[in-house]
Design an enzyme around this catalytic site. Structure first.
Site, PDB file in Angstrom:
ATOM      1  N   ASP A 220       1.144  -1.509   0.013  1.00 49.30           N
ATOM      2  CA  ASP A 220       0.062   0.361   0.052  1.00 49.30           C
ATOM      3  C   ASP A 220       1.289   1.231   0.088  1.00 49.30           C
ATOM      4  O   ASP A 220       1.936   1.501   0.794  1.00 49.30           O
ATOM      5  CB  ASP A 220      -0.782   0.380   1.364  1.00 49.30           C
ATOM      6  N   GLU A 289       2.010  -0.157  -4.579  1.00 48.87           N
ATOM      7  CA  GLU A 289       0.838   0.353  -5.563  1.00 48.87           C
ATOM      8  C   GLU A 289       1.373   2.113  -5.193  1.00 48.87           C
ATOM      9  O   GLU A 289       2.002   2.260  -4.189  1.00 48.87           O
ATOM     10  CB  GLU A 289      -0.464   0.777  -4.240  1.00 48.87           C
TER      11      GLU A 289
HETATM   12  C1  NOJ Z   1      -4.809   2.713  -0.708  1.00 47.47           C
HETATM   13  C2  NOJ Z   1      -5.993   1.790  -0.732  1.00 47.47           C
HETATM   14  O1  NOJ Z   1      -5.794   1.062  -2.251  1.00 47.47           O
HETATM   15  C3  NOJ Z   1      -7.325   2.842  -0.164  1.00 47.47           C
HETATM   16  O2  NOJ Z   1      -7.930   2.323  -0.488  1.00 47.47           O
HETATM   17  C4  NOJ Z   1      -6.187   3.518   0.272  1.00 47.47           C
HETATM   18  O3  NOJ Z   1      -7.668   4.100   1.830  1.00 47.47           O
HETATM   19  C5  NOJ Z   1      -4.695   3.987   0.943  1.00 47.47           C
HETATM   20  N1  NOJ Z   1      -4.519   3.044   0.356  1.00 47.47           N
HETATM   21  C6  NOJ Z   1      -4.425   4.292   2.040  1.00 47.47           C
HETATM   22  O4  NOJ Z   1      -4.195   2.974   2.988  1.00 47.47           O
END
Ligand code: NOJ
Length: 581
Positions: A220, A289
């Site tokens: 993440d 990500e």
């Molecule tokens: C990316 C995640 O995919 C999202 O859903 C989340 O709100 C943020 N990061 C914060 O962790």
């Protein structure tokens, strides 16, 4: 020109590590299947439905967070990185899920959330109690405020969900105290990644799940861990996820790469530990990500000693437009190839409007709508959206590399675009002062049956978000075995992709004057998939225009919609086997 051919059995996907070509299905635990009937999905529910994934033909599933959490950001606010939230089950349930998935030949990837914890995490609670200057505070980003009474935040950064990225705490003696950084919700304090204790802790978390048999991690906010020295003000005119992310002091700082080098070494230490399941092809995989632009900056994350993959959001963000798609695909492939990495492809996830909905809106260039879509907004044309979504997926699943699917897209699910505001749960809604609805529309529980409470999502009761009435006809129970259904299209695409080893082929654009017999017209995107010996395995053609175009020659392998003998209708993709020369 390369010649048409049958797939070469000598040159199979098994010669390349699985993560270079895998199709990975994202399960959002709250919304996939609810075994205990509380209206929220859970791990036993997921386990009970895993056969759907084996039948679909994917290689792996990625589970969004199921860890202990107050659920202020649907589990991306983690209070205990090493346990399952009772909402979702227990560690035993997790082990049972992994065992069942592995038994079905599915690898399991879990989310890791290294940028922040929940404010309920014991470390943050200890930081609040310990006060300024303490070792406990040094695990997070605490700073004094600005101004004479320190009542202004330390800098001008804004939270991704809206409002300042800083919140002031009240110290133990009741006085207004330091400020802490949260790039997301106020209950998601950012860790300080310059602190070795933080690095060690996350290594230990990785080991905890690797020891339980996971096959990899989705990371993440992978580009956010390190902040620029001195936390300088940001130029707020720059979009926080837009181009040239490095110009912003909270994203894509060079030192973040050291973190992933150490993670790569760590996971490589586990290669072979599941050899009884996967034989030689037993790598653990890391996928970041990272909303980083431009493509060559993103590619730095997948250098040989760093992550295995990153999500390719530039493809997801590309409008439904032939030159734009060609450009995005070309640049993506080149930048990954520059560092020897596979490219990845994705069209939907739990943070964006589903592609069946966004491609059905009048402005198809407006791709990701983080505002969400509400009842007062323009509603999508469902038929157009689904037709284009099927064409887009048929294009995507032919591309070399690895692909990600988001739960329910194989059913053609649209977003819920008419949710009343009183059911919205995304923190974006509150933090933006009710200006942005947030991401609930793509998170609505999946229908499994066409009737019954929550359409088979759970045994009884209401699901945590109401399902649109259109979901009843889209349940797998209605689509399985039905020729032309979206579910059967995905099954066929995944079967052919595997048979033809499409994930490992090279892409060659079919240009004007090439000997493929393709008549060039605006809006037609055409490419060949070429085996290492030079043979063409398949050609792929997407008519991105709104009018029919002449049908390219070749034997039809699969099409996203009906095709005629002489033309390819608008918003349709075909895979063709070239006629022998
Ligand atoms: C990316 C995640 O995919 C999202 O859903 C989340 O709100 C943020 N990061 C914060 O962790």
């Amino acid at each position: 020109m390369p010649t048409p051919s049958e797939p070469d059995p000598e040159e199979s996907m098994s010669n390349q590590p699985w993560w270079r070509h895998a199709v990975i299905y994202q399960v959002y635990p709250r919304s996939w299947a609810d075994a205990d009937g509380d209206g929220i999905g859970d791990l036993p529910g997921i386990t009970s439905r895993l056969e759907h994934l084996a039948d679909l033909g994917v290689d792996a599933l990625w589970l969004s967070p199921f860890y202990v959490s107050p659920q202020n950001d649907a589990g991306y606010d983690v209070a205990d990185f090493r346990d399952v939230d009772p909402l979702f089950g227990t560690l035993d349930d997790f082990d049972a899920l992994v065992e069942r998935a592995h038994g079905l030949g599915l690898r399991v990837i879990v989310d890791v959330v290294p940028n922040h914890s929940s404010s309920e995490h014991p470390w943050f609670q200890a930081a609040l109690a310990a006060g300024p200057g303490s070792a406990e505070r040094a695990r997070y980003v605490f700073r004094p405020g600005q101004g004479p009474d320190r009542s202004e935040p330390p800098n001008n950064w804004i939270s991704n969900f809206g409002g300042s990225a800083w919140t002031r705490v009240t110290e133990a003696d009741g006085t207004p105290g330091e400020w802490y950084l949260h790039l997301f919700d106020v209950t998601q304090p950012d860790f300080d990644w310059t602190n070795p204790e933080v690095r060690e802790e996350l290594h230990s978390v990785l080991r905890f799940w690797l020891d339980r048999g996971v096959d990899g991690f989705r990371i993440d906010v992978a580009h956010g861990l390190i902040k620029a020295d001195g936390l300088p003000d940001a130029d707020l005119l720059l979009d926080t996820v837009g181009s040239h992310t490095r110009l912003l002091p909270m994203w894509d700082q060079p030192e973040v790469h050291d973190v992933y080098r150490s993670w790569r070494t760590l996971v490589e230490g586990y290669a072979g530990s599941l050899a009884d399941l996967w034989g030689q092809d037993d790598d653990r995989m890391l996928c970041g990500e990272a909303w980083v632009e431009p493509a060559h900056a993103l590619a730095q994350y997948v250098r040989p000693d760093e992550l295995h993959q990153t999500f390719n959001f530039s493809f997801l963000l590309t409008p439904w437009d032939a030159p734009a798609l060609r450009d995005a695909i070309g640049r993506s492939l080149e930048s990954a190839a520059d560092v020897g990495a596979p490219q990845t492809w994705v069209l939907s996830n739990h943070d964006v409007v589903r592609h069946a909905t966004r491609l059905g809106r009048s402005d198809a260039t407006r791709v990701v709508d983080t505002e969400g879509i509400g009842p007062d907004d323009e509603q999508p044309d469902a038929e157009l959206g689904l037709r284009r979504a099927r064409a887009a997926t048929t294009l995507m699943l032919a591309l070399p590399g690895s692909a990600y699917l988001y739960q329910g897209e194989e059913l053609g699910l649209p977003d819920a675009t008419e949710l009343p505001t009183d059911v919205l749960q995304d923190p974006t809604w509150e933090l933006s002062g009710h200006e942005r609805r947030g991401r609930d529309g793509c998170r609505v529980p999946v229908p499994w049956e066409s009737t019954g409470p929550s359409l088979g999502f759970g045994p009884e009761g209401e699901p945590w978000l109401p399902q649109p009435s259109a979901y009843a006809d889209l349940a797998p129970a209605r689509q399985r075995g039905v020729e032309g259904s979206t579910l059967e299209l995905y099954r066929t695409l995944l079967r052919l992709r595997r048979e033809l080893d499409l994930g490992t082929r090279s892409l060659a654009w079919i240009e004007d004057g090439d000997d493929h017999g393709v008549e060039h017209v605006d809006g037609l995107l055409s490419f060949a998939l070429v085996a290492s010996g030079g043979d063409v395995v398949a050609t792929v053609h997407t008519n991105v225009s709104s009018v029919p175009v002449p049908r390219p020659p070749g034997e039809l392998l699969v099409s996203s919609g009906e095709v005629a003998d002489d033309h390819l209708p608008a918003d349709t993709t075909v895979w063709l086997r070239p006629h022998p020369a």
